[in-house]
Scaffold this active site. Structure first.
Site, PDB file in Angstrom:
ATOM      1  N   SER A 104       0.817  -1.221   0.000  1.00 11.44           N
ATOM      2  CA  SER A 104       0.000   0.000   0.000  1.00 11.44           C
ATOM      3  C   SER A 104       0.845   1.262   0.000  1.00 11.44           C
ATOM      4  CB  SER A 104      -0.943   0.000   1.210  1.00 11.44           C
ATOM      5  OG  SER A 104      -1.913  -0.995   1.098  1.00 11.44           O
ATOM      6  N   THR A 157      -1.650   4.581   3.162  1.00 16.77           N
ATOM      7  CA  THR A 157      -2.237   5.351   2.056  1.00 16.77           C
ATOM      8  C   THR A 157      -2.384   6.833   2.388  1.00 16.77           C
ATOM      9  OG1 THR A 157      -3.360   3.391   1.222  1.00 16.77           O
ATOM     10  CG2 THR A 157      -4.181   5.515   0.468  1.00 16.77           C
ATOM     11  N   GLU A 277     -10.133   7.158   1.721  1.00 20.24           N
ATOM     12  CA  GLU A 277      -9.736   5.753   1.565  1.00 20.24           C
ATOM     13  C   GLU A 277     -10.696   4.813   2.283  1.00 20.24           C
ATOM     14  OE1 GLU A 277      -5.930   2.755   2.124  1.00 20.24           O
ATOM     15  OE2 GLU A 277      -6.402   4.189   3.721  1.00 20.24           O
ATOM     16  N   HIS A 286      -6.981  -9.480   3.502  1.00 16.66           N
ATOM     17  CA  HIS A 286      -5.852 -10.167   4.147  1.00 16.66           C
ATOM     18  C   HIS A 286      -6.347 -11.331   5.010  1.00 16.66           C
ATOM     19  CE1 HIS A 286      -2.350  -7.835   2.975  1.00 16.66           C
ATOM     20  NE2 HIS A 286      -3.001  -6.705   3.227  1.00 16.66           N
ATOM     21  N   HIS A 325      -4.142  -1.657  -5.060  1.00 21.91           N
ATOM     22  CA  HIS A 325      -3.729  -3.003  -5.449  1.00 21.91           C
ATOM     23  C   HIS A 325      -4.905  -3.931  -5.192  1.00 21.91           C
ATOM     24  CE1 HIS A 325      -3.591  -3.808  -1.172  1.00 21.91           C
ATOM     25  NE2 HIS A 325      -2.826  -2.732  -1.025  1.00 21.91           N
ATOM     26  N   HIS A 420      -1.041  -9.488  -1.102  1.00 21.54           N
ATOM     27  CA  HIS A 420      -1.477  -8.758  -2.288  1.00 21.54           C
ATOM     28  C   HIS A 420      -1.164  -9.551  -3.546  1.00 21.54           C
ATOM     29  CE1 HIS A 420      -0.796  -4.713   0.066  1.00 21.54           C
ATOM     30  NE2 HIS A 420      -1.708  -5.490   0.618  1.00 21.54           N
TER      31      HIS A 420
END
Length: 459
Positions: A104, A157, A277, A286, A325, A420
Site C-alpha cells: 500500500s 495510504t 480511503e 488479508h 492493489h 497482495h
C-alpha cells in the site's frame, strides 16, 4: 527496475533530505525527481475540486462480487451498482522493484506523487529522497486539502499524501510530520478524519493538543463529528483503525466522514483536494473474509454515492476512484465448481474475528455451535463441527482461519493468498475531466493527470 531496501539510507540522511524539502518542493512542485515530472500541459476544463477515492485492496473481483451481493435474490437480471456506472478503465500497480506486487505504501506513493517507489516507501523515491505530493502542491496553490480513512489516518495510504518516510512502519514519526511539515505556516491537511488516536496522543507528545493550538477543531467520538463547524478539523475516532463496517454500530461510517469533510471544505475559494480511503476492504482481504470485505465494499459504495451527489451539485468537481492493489487473489467460484453463492455471504452477520471471539467466549461446545449457527446461518457437517471446535481456545488467528475456510467453502469463494497480488485494478471517474481517465493506464498516470489539474488553480 531495481530492488530498493529500507536500510539503503540512514535516518540522518533522510532528516537532511526533509530539511531541504521545502526548497525542493518549491522548485519542482510535482516531484523532487525532475526527470519524472510530467509536463505542465494545459488541460481543458480543469476541475476546481478533486475527490480522490481509493478502495484499498479493491481488485476487479471485489466489484463483481459486490454487484452479485446487491442484486435482489428474486430478480433474475443482474443489477448494476454505482461502481459499474462509473467504471472507465484499468490501471497497473507495479512498484519500482522486481517483485511486480506492490504494497500500500509504494502504490499510494505512486498515486499521490506520480512517481514509483519501493515497497514500504512513504512518498520517497528509490533513492530515499522526498517527493512532492498532490496535497502539498494543492496547499501551495491555495486550495483546501483533506484526508479521510477508515484505518489510522497515518496508515500507509493517507500518509503518502501528507508525509515522507523511509518506512510506513514509523507511524509515530509520520503522525508528527502531519503537524511539523508546514506550508506557509500551516499543516498540509485542513481535514484529517479517521482512526489512529494512539499515535497522536502519546507519552512523548500530544499532537491533538498541538493541532488544537493551531486552531483545529477536534472530535474523538461520532457524536462530536457533526459538531465540527469549520476547517481546520481533526477527528480521531478510534485508537487504531475504525471497527469493521460489519461490526460497527455507527451506520455508514465512511460516508458520514466523507459528507462532513465535503461540507467543511466546500467554502474554499480556490477549491479543494480530498483523498478518501476505504481502508478496511484490504484488511478483510488479508483475512480472506468475504463477508467482511463485502460489508466494507458497501460502506465504500455509500461514500462514493455521497461524493457523486456532491459532483451533481457542484459540476466543477472531479470524482476519481481506484484501488492501490488487489488483496487476497479473490475468485468467485472455487474448488472446480461453477458456482458462487452470495446468499451464503449475506447470511454472515459478523467478521471472522468477531465470530472467533464469540466462539471462544462461551463455555460449552454446544453454545459455540449455537453461536456459529446464529452468526453465519451455515449448517456444517459433524466433521466440520469437530474441526471448528478443535480450534477453540487457541489463538484467534487459528480459529479465524477455520471460520473463513468454512464460509468460503459454502459460498464457493476462492482465495490464492493472504497478501497482495499484481492484478490490475479498476479506474472509475465522474464529473469534470473524467474523460482523462478512460482506458488502460499506469497508476502513476492517474496522479500525473490530477497534478496537472491542480497546477491550473487560478492564482
Amino acid at each position: 527496475m531495481r530492488l530498493a531496501r529500507f536500510s539503503a539510507v540512514s535516518d540522518k540522511a533522510l532528516v537532511v533530505a526533509l530539511l531541504l524539502m521545502p526548497v525542493l518542493l518549491s522548485a519542482a512542485p510535482l516531484t523532487t525527481n525532475t526527470s519524472a515530472t510530467p509536463p505542465a500541459v494545459k488541460v481543458a476544463g480543469a476541475p476546481k475540486n478533486i475527490i480522490f477515492m481509493i478502495g484499498d485492496g479493491m481488485g476487479p473481483a471485489y466489484l463483481t462480487a459486490y454487484r452479485f451481493m446487491q442484486t435482489d435474490p428474486g430478480n433474475t437480471d443482474i443489477q448494476t451498482t454505482i461502481f459499474d456506472d462509473l467504471w472507465l478503465g484499468m490501471a497497473s500497480t507495479t512498484p519500482d522493484d522486481d517483485t511486480l506486487v506492490t504494497d500500500s505504501a509504494a502504490s499510494a506513493t505512486a498515486l499521490a506523487t506520480g512517481v514509483k517507489s519501493f515497497n514500504g516507501a512513504i512518498s520517497v523515491d528509490s533513492n530515499h529522497m522526498p517527493i512532492g505530493t498532490m496535497l502539498q502542491l494543492a496547499k501551495r496553490q491555495g486550495k483546501a486539502t483533506g484526508v479521510v480513512a477508515s484505518s489510522q489516518v497515518n496508515h500507509a495510504t493517507p500518509a503518502a499524501f501528507l508525509a515522507h518516510n523511509n518506512s510506513r512502519r514509523n507511524m509515530n514519526a509520520i503522525a508528527d510530520m502531519y503537524l511539523d511539515y508546514q506550508i506557509q505556516g500551516k499543516p498540509v491537511a485542513d481535514i484529517i478524519f479517521g482512526g489512529g488516536r494512539e499515535h497522536f496522543i502519546r507519552e512523548d507528545r500530544n499532537l491533538v493538543a498541538e493541532f488544537s493550538a493551531k486552531g483545529y477543531q477536534y472530535a474523538d467520538n461520532w457524536r462530536d463529528v457533526s459538531k465540527l463547524t469549520r476547517k481546520p478539523a481533526l477527528a480521531l475516532l478510534a485508537p487504531a483503525g475504525l471497527p469493521s463496517a460489519l461490526n460497527n454500530p455507527h451506520p455508514a461510517p465512511l460516508a458520514t466522514l466523507a459528507e462532513q469533510a465535503l461540507k467543511l471544505l466546500t467554502p474554499a475559494e480556490k477549491g479543494f483536494v480530498l483523498m478518501i480511503e476505504g481502508s478496511l476492504i484490504d484488511w478483510c482481504g488479508h483475512d480472506n473474509d468475504i463477508a467482511c470485505a463485502m460489508a466494507e465494499m458497501h460502506d465504500f459504495a455509500k461514500a462514493v454515492a455521497v461524493a457523486k451527489a456532491y459532483v451533481d451539485a457542484h459540476p466543477d468537481t472531479l470524482l476519481i476512484i481506484t484501488a492501490d492493489h488487489e488483496t487476497g487473489g479473490l475468485s468467485l467460484g472455487a474448488n472446480n465448481v461453477y458456482q458462487w453463492l452470495p446468499a451464503v455471504v449475506r447470511g454472515v452477520s459478523a467478521t471472522s474475528r468477531a465470530i472467533a471471539d464469540e466462539l471462544n467466549a462461551v463455555s460449552t461446545e454446544t453454545e459455540a455451535l449455537q453461536r456459529w449457527q446464529a452468526l453465519t446461518g451455515i449448517v456444517i457437517t459433524e466433521q466440520e463441527q469437530q474441526q471448528l471446535l478443535a480450534e477453540r481456545n487457541k489463538t484467534q488467528a487459528e480459529l479465524r482461519k477455520v471460520v473463513n475456510e468454512l464460509i468460503s467453502r459454502y459460498s464457493y469463494t476462492g482465495w490464492t493468498t493472504g497478501g497482495h497480488t499484481a492484478a490490475d485494478v479498476p479506474v472509475l471517474a465522474y464529473g469534470m475531466g473524467k474523460t482523462q481517465f478512460s482506458g488502460f493506464m499506469d497508476n502513476t498516470d492517474i496522479a500525473k493527470r490530477l497534478l496537472q489539474f491542480i497546477q491550473q488553480t487560478p492564482q
